[in-house]
Design an enzyme around this catalytic site. Structure first.
Site, PDB file in Angstrom:
ATOM      1  N   SER A   1       0.803  -1.228   0.000  1.00 37.13           N
ATOM      2  CA  SER A   1       0.000   0.000   0.000  1.00 37.13           C
ATOM      3  C   SER A   1       0.836   1.278   0.000  1.00 37.13           C
ATOM      4  O   SER A   1       0.361   2.309  -0.445  1.00 37.13           O
ATOM      5  CB  SER A   1      -0.942   0.003   1.203  1.00 37.13           C
ATOM      6  OG  SER A   1      -0.230  -0.266   2.399  1.00 37.13           O
TER       7      SER A   1
ATOM      8  N   ASP B   1      -3.079   7.624   8.500  1.00 34.15           N
ATOM      9  CA  ASP B   1      -3.910   6.646   9.216  1.00 34.15           C
ATOM     10  C   ASP B   1      -2.993   5.766  10.070  1.00 34.15           C
ATOM     11  O   ASP B   1      -1.829   6.113  10.280  1.00 34.15           O
ATOM     12  CB  ASP B   1      -4.790   5.848   8.232  1.00 34.15           C
ATOM     13  CG  ASP B   1      -3.979   4.967   7.290  1.00 34.15           C
ATOM     14  OD1 ASP B   1      -2.780   4.716   7.552  1.00 34.15           O
ATOM     15  OD2 ASP B   1      -4.546   4.490   6.281  1.00 34.15           O
TER      16      ASP B   1
ATOM     17  N   HIS C   1      -0.122   4.380   7.492  1.00 32.22           N
ATOM     18  CA  HIS C   1       0.455   5.058   6.333  1.00 32.22           C
ATOM     19  C   HIS C   1       0.847   6.503   6.599  1.00 32.22           C
ATOM     20  O   HIS C   1       0.151   7.215   7.331  1.00 32.22           O
ATOM     21  CB  HIS C   1      -0.536   5.013   5.167  1.00 32.22           C
ATOM     22  CG  HIS C   1      -0.957   3.617   4.815  1.00 32.22           C
ATOM     23  ND1 HIS C   1      -2.174   3.100   5.179  1.00 32.22           N
ATOM     24  CD2 HIS C   1      -0.299   2.633   4.178  1.00 32.22           C
ATOM     25  CE1 HIS C   1      -2.263   1.846   4.768  1.00 32.22           C
ATOM     26  NE2 HIS C   1      -1.132   1.526   4.157  1.00 32.22           N
TER      27      HIS C   1
END
Ligand code: NAG
Length: 363
Positions: free
Chosen positions: A39, A319, A322
């Protein structure tokens, strides 16, 4: 003598100077970019692999830019900035996007990707390489030789490992790290054999300092979950020697490694020695978006009424896992042109202009 130096001679001198400029790497970097991994590098592939609701495609992801775009950030992520620094005219598209314009490269990274195992709704590193192989004819051999392939992978393997083995013995842990790094090495060799020559490698973050990890384990303040940090370090220590041996073995294999672990660690501590505490991030412990003691859980999820900070740029983490866009920009700067203590044996900029086919000189 002076008289005999006519116009031709002057042109000759200028030509010589411009050739010298090229050799010392002064020309504009222009490599295309191909991000692989999880991600941290996903430019929007995940949505093509699942029909389930994905928080990263909805508010407040993308808060600092126009709209949510499938990136796990309030805006751009590190590969976006790198593409800009590399003078690419367009945003790098996710490789799974139908009819994508791949003239500046393509992103193969997918959220939740692992090296080992076979998780659903993502692609393992090996599957990403297989996807690249499938699409490879979209680019010429020369284009691929000059392109930079960047990697950020392994986080999900170790987060998962740590859940199954909360207190592994040393040999189990060493064995797992070796399995992961051997599998990565195989994929890099596969890419080399497919014509890739320039490898940019971003190591793992101090995983035990992720806000979500701290929150789940009730770690307060600066405390991090050290076993996860240790395994990330153990993994990272293998990366440079691995790439160095590949460069010695395979002709024209060029690489550089960004010490992402140190880059994040330095920003986590406020040791009073910096002019700007925590590199100007006012909050490096909590997430900007989420709920819980570290505000780390559930950003963007439908049934979670998550909090959202006013200025994501003040946060190291957007978050629970990340980085914020601002942090990603700093990471990209370090990768592209940081000091030798954080990126080496060269910067990504130098890698971009390093002559094709040349073996790295330190060998
Ligand atoms: C997580 O670890 C378990 C136990 O080792 C393994 O069976 C599973 O495949 C792993 N999952 C992922 C996504 O790696």
């Amino acid at each position: 003598m002076a008289k005999s130096c006519n116009l031709l001679c002057v042109v000759g001198v200028l030509l010589t100077l411009s050739v010298a400029g090229r050799v010392s790497g002064q020309q504009t970097p222009k490599s295309a970019l191909f991000p692989f991994g999880d991600s941290y590098y996903d430019l929007g592939n995940k949505k093509y692999l699942t029909t389930e609701f994905l928080p990263c495609t909805t508010w407040p992801y993308g808060k600092s830019t126009d709209r949510p775009n499938g990136r796990y950030s309030d805006g751009k992520i590190t590969p976006d900035f790198l593409a800009i620094f590399l003078n690419q005219p367009i945003t790098i598209p996710p490789a799974l996007q139908p009819d994508a314009d791949v003239s500046s490269g393509a992103g193969f990274a997918v959220g939740d990707a692992t090296v080992l195992g076979s998780p659903s709704a993502t692609l393992t590193l090996s599957q990403q390489v297989a996807e690249f192989e499938k699409q490879r004819s979209k680019w010429t051999a020369e284009f691929l030789q000059e392109a930079i392939f960047i990697f950020q992978i392994g986080t999900n393997d170790y987060l998962n490992f740590s859940k199954y083995y909360p207190s592994p013995d040393a040999s189990t842990q060493q064995g797992f790290v070796t399995m992961v790094t051997n599998a990565i090495e195989n994929e890099l060799v596969r890419l080399y054999k497919l014509g890739v020559r320039k490898f940019g490698y971003q190591t793992l973050a101090p995983l035990g300092c992720f806000p979500i990890v701290k929150q789940e384990l009730n770690l307060l303040g600066d405390d991090c979950y050290e076993p996860l940090n240790e395994i990330a370090k153990q993994h990272n220590e293998k990366i440079r020697p691995m790439l160095k041996s590949l460069a010695q073995k395979y002709s024209g294999f060029q690489y550089t490694v960004l010490d992402f672990y140190s880059a994040i660690s330095r920003r986590l501590v406020n040791d009073g020695t910096q002019i700007f505490n925590n590199y100007r991030f006012s909050n490096t412990i909590n997430s900007c978006c989420g709920i819980g003691t570290n505000n780390a859980f559930g950003c963007g999820r439908i049934n979670v009424h998550s909090n959202l900070c006013e200025y994501p740029r003040e946060y190291l983490f957007f978050d629970g896992f990340h980085n914020s866009q601002k942090a990603s920009e700093e990471i990209a700067h370090l990768f592209f042109s940081g000091n030798k203590d954080i990126v080496g044996p060269m910067t990504l900029r130098e890698l971009s202009v390093y002559p094709n086919g040349m073996n790295m000189l330190e060998y």
